[in-house]
Write an enzyme that holds these catalytic residues in place. Structure first.
Site, mmCIF file in Angstrom:
data_model
loop_
_atom_site.group_PDB
_atom_site.id
_atom_site.type_symbol
_atom_site.label_atom_id
_atom_site.label_comp_id
_atom_site.label_asym_id
_atom_site.label_seq_id
_atom_site.Cartn_x
_atom_site.Cartn_y
_atom_site.Cartn_z
ATOM 1 N N TYR A 1 -14.620 7.972 -14.421
ATOM 2 C CA TYR A 1 -14.480 6.660 -13.784
ATOM 3 C C TYR A 1 -14.810 5.551 -14.779
ATOM 4 O O TYR A 1 -14.085 4.558 -14.899
ATOM 5 C CB TYR A 1 -15.399 6.584 -12.567
ATOM 6 C CG TYR A 1 -15.146 5.395 -11.672
ATOM 7 C CD1 TYR A 1 -14.070 5.373 -10.790
ATOM 8 C CD2 TYR A 1 -16.005 4.300 -11.685
ATOM 9 C CE1 TYR A 1 -13.835 4.291 -9.951
ATOM 10 C CE2 TYR A 1 -15.783 3.209 -10.844
ATOM 11 C CZ TYR A 1 -14.699 3.211 -9.988
ATOM 12 O OH TYR A 1 -14.472 2.138 -9.162
ATOM 13 N N ASN B 1 -4.985 -3.988 -7.591
ATOM 14 C CA ASN B 1 -6.256 -3.681 -6.946
ATOM 15 C C ASN B 1 -6.399 -2.210 -6.564
ATOM 16 O O ASN B 1 -7.513 -1.681 -6.564
ATOM 17 C CB ASN B 1 -6.403 -4.546 -5.690
ATOM 18 C CG ASN B 1 -7.460 -4.024 -4.752
ATOM 19 O OD1 ASN B 1 -8.651 -4.164 -4.982
ATOM 20 N ND2 ASN B 1 -7.029 -3.399 -3.656
ATOM 21 N N ASP C 1 3.753 2.932 -3.909
ATOM 22 C CA ASP C 1 2.917 3.954 -4.549
ATOM 23 C C ASP C 1 2.782 3.545 -6.011
ATOM 24 O O ASP C 1 3.766 3.557 -6.758
ATOM 25 C CB ASP C 1 3.576 5.323 -4.416
ATOM 26 C CG ASP C 1 2.779 6.444 -5.075
ATOM 27 O OD1 ASP C 1 1.849 6.144 -5.862
ATOM 28 O OD2 ASP C 1 3.100 7.612 -4.823
ATOM 29 N N ASP D 1 0.861 -1.184 0.000
ATOM 30 C CA ASP D 1 0.000 0.000 0.000
ATOM 31 C C ASP D 1 0.897 1.235 0.000
ATOM 32 O O ASP D 1 2.133 1.124 0.023
ATOM 33 C CB ASP D 1 -0.944 0.011 1.206
ATOM 34 C CG ASP D 1 -2.304 0.635 0.857
ATOM 35 O OD1 ASP D 1 -2.320 1.805 0.435
ATOM 36 O OD2 ASP D 1 -3.329 -0.056 0.991
#
Length: 265
Positions: A146, A81, A54, A34
């Site tokens: 999106y 993900n 990152d 993460d």
């Protein structure tokens, strides 16, 4: 198949955390990653450590490749993900917002894939799993940015599957509908009405991240190229192809409701 070597991005929470747990429960080894800031915050709270990554940083991806090579010597499953929420009506969403969401949701997966494909080619095996969204298959009003990046992730994944098949590498894209997650914590955008509507849909969903993760693993095991992991997503996708007129009517009704809530511009 268990005992696989897996890297998951965005693993601190939400679907990433659920996927990490599901892989580990079946005996797979997982490098959970993460953002460096999230990794540091978890360390301060003495939570289970993560590897800093990152997804917008080429240097971080190369460091992840080096970490995988040192730890395992190879990789079986790469799960791209990590992502953010965004959107807005086409005349409200700014170009800066388009660039932000594209750099994370599309180029994050592209960077990760490009970083690991040489390793996967050398070992002549592997599975790329890119988490997109139902928005990559059906395209509701107010979500152009999106929708566009998630549709691009679908197209990118399919292309990778074709290019890499001769190397024994598979590619799957995951397209869930709304489920309970903290994705809305990352929501950005000038169109507050869209943010409120999407937030309500996430909040009302009865589907959990753990349920989506279980369906994703089943899809990976089955070698599915497009994993549509929940019934609401499957119904919406079927409607688009079985009844295009009805699908368009639903989407345009949603567009009219957005304008009624936020005022036509």
């Amino acid at each position: 198949m268990t005992g696989r070597r897996v890297l998951v991005t965005g693993a601190a929470s939400g679907l990433g955390a659920a996927l990490t747990a599901a892989f580990r429960e079946r005996g797979d080894e997982v490098l959970a990653t993460d953002l460096p800031s999230v990794v540091e915050e978890r360390a301060e709270r003495a939570l289970k450590p993560l590897h800093p990554l990152d997804i917008t940083s080429d240097a971080d991806w190369q460091a992840a490749v080096a970490a995988v090579r040192e730890r395992w010597g190879g990789l079986d499953v790469l799960v791209n993900n990590a992502g953010v929420a965004g959107g807005g009506r086409v005349d409200v969403c700014t170009l800066e917002e388009w660039q932000w969401i594209t750099d994370i949701n599309l180029f994050g997966a592209v960077r990760g894939t490009r970083a690991f494909v040489p390793m996967l080619k050398d070992q002549r095996s592997g599975h790329l799993v890119n988490v997109a969204s139902l928005a990559g298959l059906v395209h509701p009003a107010g979500m152009a940015s999106y929708n566009a990046v998630k549709a691009a992730v679908v197209a990118f994944t399919e292309t990778c599957g074709h290019e890499l098949a001769s190397y024994g590498i598979r590619a799957s894209v995951v397209c869930p509908s709304y489920f309970r997650t903290n994705l809305m914590d990352s929501m950005q955008g000038s169109d507050d009405v869209v943010g409120q509507v999407v937030g309500q849909l996430v909040e009302r969903s009865r589907v959990t991240a753990e349920e989506i993760a279980a369906a994703v693993l089943a899809g990976i095991d089955a070698g599915e190229q497009v994993i549509v992991p929940d019934e609401a997503a499957r119904q919406a996708f079927r409607l688009k192809w079985a009844d295009r007129h009805g699908y368009d009517a639903v989407m345009r009704d949603q567009a009219a409701k957005l304008d009624a809530l936020g005022g036509a511009r």
